[in-house]
Motif scaffolding. Structure first.
Motif, PDB file in Angstrom:
ATOM      1  N   GLN A 189       0.833  -1.200   0.000  1.00 30.99           N
ATOM      2  CA  GLN A 189       0.000   0.000   0.000  1.00 30.99           C
ATOM      3  C   GLN A 189       0.871   1.256   0.000  1.00 30.99           C
ATOM      4  O   GLN A 189       0.605   2.216  -0.736  1.00 30.99           O
ATOM      5  N   MET A 190       1.902   1.251   0.828  1.00 28.21           N
ATOM      6  CA  MET A 190       2.803   2.401   0.892  1.00 28.21           C
ATOM      7  C   MET A 190       3.532   2.618  -0.424  1.00 28.21           C
ATOM      8  O   MET A 190       3.689   3.746  -0.891  1.00 28.21           O
ATOM      9  N   ILE A 191       3.969   1.527  -1.036  1.00 29.13           N
ATOM     10  CA  ILE A 191       4.661   1.624  -2.316  1.00 29.13           C
ATOM     11  C   ILE A 191       3.717   2.150  -3.387  1.00 29.13           C
ATOM     12  O   ILE A 191       4.091   3.006  -4.198  1.00 29.13           O
ATOM     13  N   ALA A 192       2.470   1.655  -3.389  1.00 32.51           N
ATOM     14  CA  ALA A 192       1.489   2.121  -4.367  1.00 32.51           C
ATOM     15  C   ALA A 192       1.252   3.615  -4.224  1.00 32.51           C
ATOM     16  O   ALA A 192       1.203   4.347  -5.226  1.00 32.51           O
ATOM     17  N   PHE A 193       1.108   4.085  -2.976  1.00 36.66           N
ATOM     18  CA  PHE A 193       0.912   5.532  -2.798  1.00 36.66           C
ATOM     19  C   PHE A 193       2.159   6.313  -3.179  1.00 36.66           C
ATOM     20  O   PHE A 193       2.061   7.419  -3.722  1.00 36.66           O
ATOM     21  N   ASP A 194       3.335   5.761  -2.884  1.00 35.77           N
ATOM     22  CA  ASP A 194       4.571   6.483  -3.195  1.00 35.77           C
ATOM     23  C   ASP A 194       4.716   6.744  -4.688  1.00 35.77           C
ATOM     24  O   ASP A 194       5.336   7.735  -5.088  1.00 35.77           O
ATOM     25  N   VAL A 195       4.162   5.871  -5.524  1.00 38.83           N
ATOM     26  CA  VAL A 195       4.173   6.140  -6.968  1.00 38.83           C
ATOM     27  C   VAL A 195       3.427   7.448  -7.241  1.00 38.83           C
ATOM     28  O   VAL A 195       3.896   8.304  -8.004  1.00 38.83           O
ATOM     29  N   LEU A 196       2.267   7.610  -6.620  1.00 40.22           N
ATOM     30  CA  LEU A 196       1.506   8.849  -6.743  1.00 40.22           C
ATOM     31  C   LEU A 196       2.259  10.011  -6.100  1.00 40.22           C
ATOM     32  O   LEU A 196       2.288  11.125  -6.646  1.00 40.22           O
ATOM     33  N   PHE A 197       2.872   9.755  -4.963  1.00 44.41           N
ATOM     34  CA  PHE A 197       3.648  10.784  -4.268  1.00 44.41           C
ATOM     35  C   PHE A 197       4.790  11.298  -5.135  1.00 44.41           C
ATOM     36  O   PHE A 197       5.066  12.502  -5.186  1.00 44.41           O
ATOM     37  N   PHE A 198       5.460  10.386  -5.837  1.00 44.11           N
ATOM     38  CA  PHE A 198       6.541  10.796  -6.728  1.00 44.11           C
ATOM     39  C   PHE A 198       6.023  11.705  -7.836  1.00 44.11           C
ATOM     40  O   PHE A 198       6.675  12.682  -8.219  1.00 44.11           O
ATOM     41  N   LYS A 199       4.835  11.368  -8.364  1.00 46.61           N
ATOM     42  CA  LYS A 199       4.245  12.200  -9.406  1.00 46.61           C
ATOM     43  C   LYS A 199       3.928  13.597  -8.870  1.00 46.61           C
ATOM     44  O   LYS A 199       4.210  14.607  -9.534  1.00 46.61           O
ATOM     45  N   LEU A 200       3.362  13.652  -7.669  1.00 53.07           N
ATOM     46  CA  LEU A 200       3.074  14.945  -7.050  1.00 53.07           C
ATOM     47  C   LEU A 200       4.356  15.739  -6.839  1.00 53.07           C
ATOM     48  O   LEU A 200       4.382  16.960  -7.030  1.00 53.07           O
ATOM     49  N   SER A 201       5.414  15.044  -6.461  1.00 51.81           N
ATOM     50  CA  SER A 201       6.690  15.711  -6.210  1.00 51.81           C
ATOM     51  C   SER A 201       7.285  16.306  -7.473  1.00 51.81           C
ATOM     52  O   SER A 201       7.996  17.312  -7.416  1.00 51.81           O
ATOM     53  N   THR A 202       7.013  15.688  -8.620  1.00 51.03           N
ATOM     54  CA  THR A 202       7.526  16.243  -9.877  1.00 51.03           C
ATOM     55  C   THR A 202       6.782  17.513 -10.271  1.00 51.03           C
ATOM     56  O   THR A 202       7.309  18.323 -11.024  1.00 51.03           O
TER      57      THR A 202
END
Length: 221
Positions: A189-202
């Motif tokens: 779950q954390m890894i799945a959200f981190d994919v979205l988090f990385f996109k937000l960070s860009t």
């Protein structure tokens, strides 16, 4: 005819089977008499396989849409119970640091109240390991009744949570997780959200995210 995500999952599984052919025999389940070396080897195979399978299920278009949704959301509420609540707490901290107006409370009743206060353009993010958590489903139903969008982190292809959500960021789950404990689903779950988090960070770094959100809203007004 299988869907595209189903096909990707099958291809990923086949690829991993070839890659791990020499070590596959070591993994079935963790036994009480396993040595530390065996446990490390089994854990490596288990985590690597589940992470690769899970990442293969995530659609880039969904990440794009969810990132846009969160950037434009006046308010974000999180819902998760038990160990999924730990993931919700982690997501809450990340989004707060990025400047989002996000709310999370470990108490289920408070989560329902928070969901009931959502409005159109607001977002509810729900986390459910198996995809059938009754408390989370109640929060989803309340939020959708108010016109809010729902993003779910849950296992792929199963459960009412996935069916009710507007957007699903899935991960791979099977009954091995129940046999080996519930740590693995939370990691996924954390890894799945981190994919979205990385996109937000860009789109904007943590120091100017609040300013970026305000600018976007002003342009839209």
């Amino acid at each position: 005819m299988p869907s595209f995500p189903d096909l990707k999952l099958k291809i990923s599984a086949a690829s991993l089977q070839v890659k791990n052919r020499e070590t596959q025999s070591i993994y079935a389940e963790i036994h009480a008499d396993d040595s530390a070396e065996q446990i490390v080897a089994k854990s490596k195979l288990l985590f690597t396989k589940k992470i690769e399978q899970s990442l293969s299920l995530i659609e880039p278009e969904t990440i794009e849409e969810c990132a846009s949704l969160l950037l434009n959301a006046p308010k974000i509420v999180l819902s998760g119970i038990g160990t999924s609540g730990l993931v919700a707490s982690d997501i809450n901290s990340k989004l707060i640091r990025m400047g989002f107006n996000v709310h999370f409370n470990t108490d289920y009743h408070t989560q329902i109240v928070q969901a009931s206060l959502l409005k159109e353009d607001d977002v509810l993010i729900v986390i459910s390991a198996r995809g059938n958590t009754k408390e989370v489903i109640s929060a989803m139903e309340v939020a959708k009744h108010k016109g809010a969008k729902v993003v779910a982190l849950t296992r792929y292809g199963k459960g009412k949570v996935a069916k009710l959500a507007d957007f699903v960021i899935p991960y791979y789950y099977n009954e091995e997780h129940s046999q080996l404990g519930m740590v693995t689903p939370q990691l996924l779950q954390m890894i799945a959200f981190d994919v979205l988090f990385f996109k937000l960070s860009t789109l904007a770094d943590s120091t100017n995210m609040a300013t970026a959100i305000d600018s976007i809203k002003k342009v839209q007004q």
